[in-house]
Design a protein around this motif. Structure first.
Motif: not given
Lengths: 170, 100
Positions: B64-88
């Protein structure tokens, strides 16, 4: 034979720790990612030594495969240079002191407790005769069926969330 | 003979190294990788204790930790892309919008 086992353990542990140190010290994030893959492989070796071959396979496929590919892909997408400005010196020293204190605390706590005896029915012989994957499947689909279903919903939410967050316009 | 203490101490060392990385690095992706390192050290503890106690539950937890880590990776990296688009930038020192 036992000394050989212990020597192998220390060798793999050394590789894992050196690779872990590279993760936190490399200037280029790509090098950090490659070192992290090395650490994941060392942990997979430990899982095999602990009679958990299915977890080792999952570790390599999910962590070293899927998650690291995702991280490296995002790194290339964002095109970050290798230039890294260090944090303030006192912040770095504080971090090292905090982590060292935590490690000492954990190790003292581990050394204080007495090692308990085996309580469950799963021994290495059982794993060899029944099979590790089958044991995992039995536990997952009987005792842990509800958490398993909740995990599937979590993954669905994560897929939708990632798509919505990374889209240009909602 | 490899005892359970060996695995626990190795796990403690890896967890502390992950903590140092989270506290000292400024690139958000490297911070994210250090969090993954900490999660993995906990996984090692779970599997070592599960194998020592002869009980399967610890390995299911790792699952289950691996499942949560995979979900966290997907959402966290999407957040980083969204942030990078705003702030470079994905420097964590510049994540200061909610700071007062």
């Amino acid at each position: 034979m036992e000394y050989l086992q212990l020597f192998f353990f220390y060798l793999v542990a050394l590789v894992a720790i050196v690779a872990g140190f590279c993760v936190i010290s490399c200037k280029n994030p790509i090098n950090s990612a490659i070192s992290l893959v090395m650490t994941f492989f060392c942990l997979a070796i430990f899982y095999v030594m602990l009679h958990a071959p299915f977890m080792a396979a999952i570790q390599i496929m999910v962590y070293a495969g899927a998650i690291m590919v995702l991280i490296i892909f995002v790194m290339m997408l964002l095109n970050q240079g290798a230039e890294v400005i260090a944090r303030y010196r006192h912040a770095v020293i504080g971090a090292f002191v905090a982590a060292a204190l935590m490690m000492v605390q954990i190790i003292v706590l581990i050394k204080q407790g007495a090692v308990s005896a085996t309580v469950g029915p799963i021994s290495s012989d059982v794993i060899e005769t029944v099979g590790h994957t089958e044991l995992i499947g039995q536990a997952l689909f009987t005792d842990f069926l509800l958490p398993f279903e909740i995990a599937s919903i979590l993954l669905l939410v994560a897929i939708v969330g990632a798509v919505v967050l990374a889209k240009r316009e909602v | 003979m490899i005892t359970i203490t060996h695995y626990m101490v190795l796990s403690a060392i890896l967890f502390s190294m992950g903590t140092v990385g989270v506290l000292t690095r400024r690139n958000a992706i490297v911070v994210f990788m250090c969090v993954e390192l900490m999660l993995n050290s906990v996984n090692l503890t779970f599997i070592a204790l599960s194998s020592h106690l002869g009980n399967m539950d610890g390995q299911i937890f790792v699952f289950f930790i691996m499942t949560v880590a995979a979900a966290e990776a997907a959402v966290g990296l999407a957040l980083m892309i969204a942030y990078f688009r705003n702030r470079e930038s994905i420097d964590v020192e510049e994540f200061s919008l909610l700071k007062w």
